[in-house]
Design an enzyme around this catalytic site. Structure first.
Site, PDB file in Angstrom:
ATOM      1  N   HIS A 193       0.668   4.424  -2.526  1.00 40.57           N
ATOM      2  CA  HIS A 193       0.578   5.909  -1.972  1.00 40.57           C
ATOM      3  C   HIS A 193       1.902   6.544  -2.589  1.00 40.57           C
ATOM      4  O   HIS A 193       1.625   7.776  -2.865  1.00 40.57           O
ATOM      5  CB  HIS A 193       0.254   5.922  -0.690  1.00 40.57           C
ATOM      6  CG  HIS A 193      -0.987   5.530  -0.227  1.00 40.57           C
ATOM      7  ND1 HIS A 193      -1.626   6.075   0.864  1.00 40.57           N
ATOM      8  CD2 HIS A 193      -1.965   4.786  -0.637  1.00 40.57           C
ATOM      9  CE1 HIS A 193      -2.816   5.702   1.300  1.00 40.57           C
ATOM     10  NE2 HIS A 193      -3.082   4.622   0.302  1.00 40.57           N
ATOM     11  N   HIS A 196      -6.614  -5.843  -2.216  1.00 39.32           N
ATOM     12  CA  HIS A 196      -7.309  -5.755  -0.817  1.00 39.32           C
ATOM     13  C   HIS A 196      -7.706  -7.350  -0.640  1.00 39.32           C
ATOM     14  O   HIS A 196      -8.408  -7.476   0.357  1.00 39.32           O
ATOM     15  CB  HIS A 196      -8.654  -4.878  -0.996  1.00 39.32           C
ATOM     16  CG  HIS A 196      -8.228  -3.555  -1.046  1.00 39.32           C
ATOM     17  ND1 HIS A 196      -9.211  -2.505  -1.325  1.00 39.32           N
ATOM     18  CD2 HIS A 196      -7.245  -2.784  -0.690  1.00 39.32           C
ATOM     19  CE1 HIS A 196      -8.824  -1.187  -1.520  1.00 39.32           C
ATOM     20  NE2 HIS A 196      -7.506  -1.442  -1.029  1.00 39.32           N
ATOM     21  N   THR A 197      -6.976  -8.208  -1.350  1.00 43.09           N
ATOM     22  CA  THR A 197      -6.983  -9.554  -0.638  1.00 43.09           C
ATOM     23  C   THR A 197      -6.287  -9.745   0.518  1.00 43.09           C
ATOM     24  O   THR A 197      -6.177 -10.793   1.043  1.00 43.09           O
ATOM     25  CB  THR A 197      -6.765 -10.380  -1.676  1.00 43.09           C
ATOM     26  OG1 THR A 197      -6.858 -11.977  -1.250  1.00 43.09           O
ATOM     27  CG2 THR A 197      -5.083 -10.460  -2.512  1.00 43.09           C
ATOM     28  N   ARG A 202       0.869  -1.069   0.038  1.00 47.42           N
ATOM     29  CA  ARG A 202       0.004  -0.065  -0.185  1.00 47.42           C
ATOM     30  C   ARG A 202       0.688   1.240   0.072  1.00 47.42           C
ATOM     31  O   ARG A 202       0.660   2.213  -0.820  1.00 47.42           O
ATOM     32  CB  ARG A 202      -0.894  -0.137   1.335  1.00 47.42           C
ATOM     33  CG  ARG A 202      -1.762   1.234   1.330  1.00 47.42           C
ATOM     34  CD  ARG A 202      -2.882   0.987   2.231  1.00 47.42           C
ATOM     35  NE  ARG A 202      -3.744   2.208   2.322  1.00 47.42           N
ATOM     36  CZ  ARG A 202      -3.920   2.813   3.678  1.00 47.42           C
ATOM     37  NH1 ARG A 202      -3.281   2.708   4.474  1.00 47.42           N
ATOM     38  NH2 ARG A 202      -4.808   3.904   3.438  1.00 47.42           N
ATOM     39  N   ASN A 255      -3.205   8.495   4.679  1.00 47.46           N
ATOM     40  CA  ASN A 255      -2.144   7.570   5.181  1.00 47.46           C
ATOM     41  C   ASN A 255      -2.661   6.924   6.399  1.00 47.46           C
ATOM     42  O   ASN A 255      -1.799   5.773   6.687  1.00 47.46           O
ATOM     43  CB  ASN A 255      -0.959   8.574   5.702  1.00 47.46           C
ATOM     44  CG  ASN A 255      -1.216   9.023   7.339  1.00 47.46           C
ATOM     45  OD1 ASN A 255      -2.260   8.885   7.852  1.00 47.46           O
ATOM     46  ND2 ASN A 255      -0.120   9.559   7.776  1.00 47.46           N
ATOM     47  N   ASP A 308      -4.687 -14.062  -2.982  1.00 43.83           N
ATOM     48  CA  ASP A 308      -5.496 -15.209  -3.854  1.00 43.83           C
ATOM     49  C   ASP A 308      -6.716 -14.393  -4.496  1.00 43.83           C
ATOM     50  O   ASP A 308      -6.720 -12.928  -4.311  1.00 43.83           O
ATOM     51  CB  ASP A 308      -5.789 -16.218  -2.897  1.00 43.83           C
ATOM     52  CG  ASP A 308      -6.644 -15.981  -1.583  1.00 43.83           C
ATOM     53  OD1 ASP A 308      -7.135 -14.527  -1.588  1.00 43.83           O
ATOM     54  OD2 ASP A 308      -6.743 -16.694  -0.569  1.00 43.83           O
TER      55      ASP A 308
HETATM   56  C1  HEM Z   1      -9.128   1.954  -5.807  1.00 52.19           C
HETATM   57  C2  HEM Z   1      -8.796   2.738  -4.849  1.00 52.19           C
HETATM   58  C3  HEM Z   1      -8.291   2.279  -3.477  1.00 52.19           C
HETATM   59  C4  HEM Z   1      -8.944   2.651  -2.367  1.00 52.19           C
HETATM   60  C5  HEM Z   1     -10.088   3.782  -2.086  1.00 52.19           C
HETATM   61  C6  HEM Z   1      -8.312   2.214  -1.271  1.00 52.19           C
HETATM   62  C7  HEM Z   1      -8.517   2.355   0.033  1.00 52.19           C
HETATM   63  C8  HEM Z   1      -8.080   1.667   0.977  1.00 52.19           C
HETATM   64  C9  HEM Z   1      -8.181   1.708   2.459  1.00 52.19           C
HETATM   65  C10 HEM Z   1      -9.397   2.728   2.977  1.00 52.19           C
HETATM   66  C11 HEM Z   1      -7.514   1.082   3.186  1.00 52.19           C
HETATM   67  C12 HEM Z   1      -7.438   0.604   4.632  1.00 52.19           C
HETATM   68  C13 HEM Z   1      -6.732   1.831   5.495  1.00 52.19           C
HETATM   69  C14 HEM Z   1      -6.946   1.450   6.874  1.00 52.19           C
HETATM   70  O1  HEM Z   1      -8.201   2.003   7.392  1.00 52.19           O
HETATM   71  O2  HEM Z   1      -6.008   1.077   7.562  1.00 52.19           O
HETATM   72  C15 HEM Z   1      -6.621   0.541   2.195  1.00 52.19           C
HETATM   73  C16 HEM Z   1      -5.968  -0.639   2.608  1.00 52.19           C
HETATM   74  C17 HEM Z   1      -5.043  -1.316   1.578  1.00 52.19           C
HETATM   75  N1  HEM Z   1      -4.999  -1.053   0.391  1.00 52.19           N
HETATM   76 FE1  HEM Z   1      -6.123   0.343  -0.710  1.00 52.19          FE
HETATM   77  N2  HEM Z   1      -7.380   1.222  -1.786  1.00 52.19           N
HETATM   78  C18 HEM Z   1      -7.266   1.594  -3.272  1.00 52.19           C
HETATM   79  C19 HEM Z   1      -6.264   0.840  -3.809  1.00 52.19           C
HETATM   80  C20 HEM Z   1      -5.539   0.273  -3.820  1.00 52.19           C
HETATM   81  C21 HEM Z   1      -4.118  -0.181  -4.626  1.00 52.19           C
HETATM   82  C22 HEM Z   1      -4.148   0.257  -6.135  1.00 52.19           C
HETATM   83  C23 HEM Z   1      -3.313  -1.098  -3.885  1.00 52.19           C
HETATM   84  C24 HEM Z   1      -2.181  -1.563  -4.067  1.00 52.19           C
HETATM   85  C25 HEM Z   1      -1.562  -1.680  -5.307  1.00 52.19           C
HETATM   86  C26 HEM Z   1      -4.083  -0.946  -2.477  1.00 52.19           C
HETATM   87  C27 HEM Z   1      -3.498  -1.783  -1.475  1.00 52.19           C
HETATM   88  C28 HEM Z   1      -3.868  -1.769  -0.344  1.00 52.19           C
HETATM   89  C29 HEM Z   1      -3.450  -2.514   0.824  1.00 52.19           C
HETATM   90  C30 HEM Z   1      -2.390  -3.899   0.575  1.00 52.19           C
HETATM   91  C31 HEM Z   1      -4.091  -2.265   2.008  1.00 52.19           C
HETATM   92  C32 HEM Z   1      -3.943  -3.142   3.230  1.00 52.19           C
HETATM   93  C33 HEM Z   1      -2.805  -2.186   4.116  1.00 52.19           C
HETATM   94  C34 HEM Z   1      -2.545  -2.717   5.630  1.00 52.19           C
HETATM   95  O3  HEM Z   1      -2.714  -3.887   5.820  1.00 52.19           O
HETATM   96  O4  HEM Z   1      -1.688  -2.026   6.228  1.00 52.19           O
HETATM   97  N3  HEM Z   1      -5.038  -0.326  -2.522  1.00 52.19           N
HETATM   98  N4  HEM Z   1      -7.012   0.860   0.921  1.00 52.19           N
HETATM   99  C1  LIG Z   2       2.055   6.428  10.114  1.00 50.96           C
HETATM  100  C2  LIG Z   2       1.925   7.762  10.321  1.00 50.96           C
HETATM  101  O1  LIG Z   2       2.791   8.734   9.973  1.00 50.96           O
HETATM  102  N1  LIG Z   2       0.704   8.065  10.572  1.00 50.96           N
HETATM  103  C3  LIG Z   2       0.168   9.438  10.845  1.00 50.96           C
HETATM  104  C4  LIG Z   2      -0.924   9.640   9.737  1.00 50.96           C
HETATM  105  O2  LIG Z   2      -1.355  10.908   9.999  1.00 50.96           O
HETATM  106  C5  LIG Z   2      -2.080  11.187  11.262  1.00 50.96           C
HETATM  107  C6  LIG Z   2      -2.439  12.511  11.338  1.00 50.96           C
HETATM  108  O3  LIG Z   2      -3.448  12.735  10.234  1.00 50.96           O
HETATM  109  C7  LIG Z   2      -0.914  11.109  12.454  1.00 50.96           C
HETATM  110  O4  LIG Z   2      -1.239  11.473  13.520  1.00 50.96           O
HETATM  111  C8  LIG Z   2      -0.020   9.737  12.211  1.00 50.96           C
HETATM  112  O5  LIG Z   2       1.021   9.659  13.094  1.00 50.96           O
END
Ligand code: HEM
Ligand SMILES: CC(=O)N[C@H]1CO[C@H](CO)[C@@H](O)[C@@H]1O
Ligand SMILES: *[C@@H]1O[C@H](CO)[C@@H](O)[C@H](O)[C@H]1NC(C)=O
Ligand SMILES: *[C@@H]1O[C@H](CO)[C@@H](O)[C@H](O)[C@H]1NC(C)=O
Ligand SMILES: *[C@@H]1O[C@H](CO)[C@@H](O)[C@H](O)[C@H]1NC(C)=O
Ligand SMILES: *[C@@H]1O[C@H](CO)[C@@H](O)[C@H](O)[C@H]1NC(C)=O
Ligand SMILES: *[C@@H]1O[C@H](CO)[C@@H](O)[C@H](O)[C@H]1NC(C)=O
Ligand SMILES: *[C@@H]1O[C@H](CO)[C@@H](O)[C@H](O)[C@H]1NC(C)=O
Ligand SMILES: *[C@@H]1O[C@H](CO)[C@@H](O)[C@H](O)[C@H]1NC(C)=O
Length: 328
Positions: free
Chosen positions: A69, A195-196, A65, A97, A254
């Site tokens: 970003h 998101h798998t 992720r 973030n 998967d």
């Molecule tokens: C299509 C638009 C996308 C949206 C709106 C989106 C949104 C999000 C959100 C809201 C989260 C959860 C963050 C949290 O609450 O901790 C997330 C997690 C994640 N996203 Fe996306 N995402 C998108 C596309 C992508 C893409 C393109 C990738 C990678 C190429 C990706 C990889 C991931 C991964 C691996 C996680 C899990 C992160 C973790 O476990 O720390 N996402 N995403």
């Molecule tokens: C990991 C990290 O840098 N998290 C920051 C994300 O942004 C918030 C504020 O919006 C910070 O409080 C976190 O430390």
């Protein structure tokens, strides 16, 4: 007369050359870019990444992720790694973030790399390679990572807010956000397959559970029994609780994501929205069955290579940051 025309001609020649040079940037990346200047680079990355992800498999998702970003905001230039300063709120402190994690993995790789080859390898390349290797450690797909990125010197909260689609975007907005990065509708549905793996904070989707349209309801696009499950994990006053993105298989790379989405069990509105476009819906449906696994993994690798080349700085543009969280 002839003289009269020469200036516009020069100007347009300049523009053609300029545009060609700009487009050539991504082509300047190549595999083995550091094989002379830092021969141990790729094995250092593999080793350090394996050590961290071996202990904490969840890092794989976080690092994937983080690479996304990075690339979507000012290109894959390591700008997501830069810390805020007194006069600048950086990307990593922007709302999207939310729980970017794994900065310590990048820092550990960077210090090992600096020890072997001081001031040679960019943080942008480190992040691109770490993301690939981390996914590999959990048994996910492998993709080639051409190298030669330079590090950017700018990182602002506003850029992150503008470029990263929020989890409540509709499919039209998602397609537009990806098109703005020269990524296709197919890239959108394929990369969403990320998101798998990984986790999400309740705050990223809880609006779907409670008072969705202001009448105390939940999102009708969400399976009611899944709503009940999610409410147990995410009671209203607990926005910082986390749930697995793909329950019980959040470290398996998967096709379960697509299986979830067809059953109205995608966590975010953006996941559910993939059923509201003909192309994305067809992809989701045809990859929600086991026979779709191998083509998903191939498609994923191809889209990652594209994403990793986005708006990169090469040659004399940018810098090689000494510390990934601080511009030189
Ligand atoms: C299509 C638009 C996308 C949206 C709106 C989106 C949104 C999000 C959100 C809201 C989260 C959860 C963050 C949290 O609450 O901790 C997330 C997690 C994640 N996203 Fe996306 N995402 C998108 C596309 C992508 C893409 C393109 C990738 C990678 C190429 C990706 C990889 C991931 C991964 C691996 C996680 C899990 C992160 C973790 O476990 O720390 N996402 N995403
Ligand atoms: C990991 C990290 O840098 N998290 C920051 C994300 O942004 C918030 C504020 O919006 C910070 O409080 C976190 O430390
Ligand atoms: C990486 O690990 C392998 C196997 O443990 C080892 O042989 C190799 O020397 C390591 N490479 C570096 C650069 O540390
Ligand atoms: C960057 O910020 C992180 C998180 O606040 C901190 O742990 C780290 O030490 C900072 N880096 C530097 C070089 O100050
Ligand atoms: C912001 O602060 C840094 C030091 O923290 C300084 O190097 C930089 O020049 C400042 N930039 C602006 C635009 O004031
Ligand atoms: C990037 O940051 C540098 C200072 O680090 C500043 O001079 C420059 O104007 C910034 N560029 C953009 C496009 O914001
Ligand atoms: C998507 O959202 C935008 C902005 O809110 C809106 O203008 C558009 O009508 C929406 N599209 C669909 C198909 O709902
Ligand atoms: C998309 O492609 C156009 C035309 O080749 C180019 O000018 C633009 O910089 C590219 N944008 C990104 C984000 O790669
Ligand atoms: C639900 O939303 C409506 C409209 O925004 C608001 O008036 C109401 O107070 C909300 N109810 C709860 C329980 O938050």
């Amino acid at each position: 007369m002839a003289n009269h025309n020469i200036i516009p001609k020069l100007v347009s020649t300049f523009f053609v050359v300029f545009v060609l040079v700009q487009q050539a940037n991504a082509q300047n990346l190549k595999e083995g870019y550091y094989c002379k200047t830092c021969p141990s680079f790729e094995s250092i990355v593999a080793n350090v990444t394996a050590r961290y992800v071996g202990h904490v498999p969840g890092f794989a998702a976080s690092l994937l992720r983080m690479h996304f970003h990075d690339c979507f905001v000012r290109g894959c230039d390591g700008s997501v790694l830069i810390n805020s300063t007194r006069n600048n709120t950086a990307e990593r402190d922007a709302i999207p973030n939310l729980s970017l994690r794994g900065f310590e993995v990048i820092d550990a790789v960077k210090s090992a790399v600096e020890k072997a080859c001081p001031r040679t390898v960019s943080c942008a390349d480190i992040l691109a390679l770490v993301a690939r290797d981390a996914v590999k450690v959990i048994g996910g797909p492998y993709w080639p990572v051409p190298l030669g990125r330079k590090d950017g010197r700018n990182s602002t909260e506003l850029d992150a807010l503008i470029n990263l689609p929020p989890p409540f975007a509709n499919v039209t907005q998602l397609i537009a956000a990806f098109n703005a990065k020269n990524l296709t509708v197919k890239d959108l549905v394929v990369l969403s397959g990320s998101h798998t793996i990984g986790i999400s904070h309740c705050s990223s989707f809880s609006s779907r559970l409670y008072n969705f349209t202001g009448i105390g309801d939940s999102d009708p696009a969400l399976d009611p029994s899944f709503v009940r499950t999610l409410k147990r994990s995410c009671p209203p006053p607990r926005p910082n609780n986390v749930v697995e993105m793909d329950s019980k298989s959040s470290t398996n790379f998967d096709i379960d994501y697509y299986k979830n989405v067809v059953r109205n069990r995608g966590l975010f509105q953006t996941d559910a929205e993939l059923l509201n476009n003909k192309v994305t819906k067809a992809y989701v449906q045809s990859h929600a069955v086991s026979s779709g696994q191998s083509s998903f993994l191939q498609d994923f690798a191809a889209s990652m290579v594209k994403m990793g080349k986005m708006e990169v700085l090469t040659g004399s543009a940018g810098e090689i940051r000494r510390i990934c969280s601080v511009i030189n």
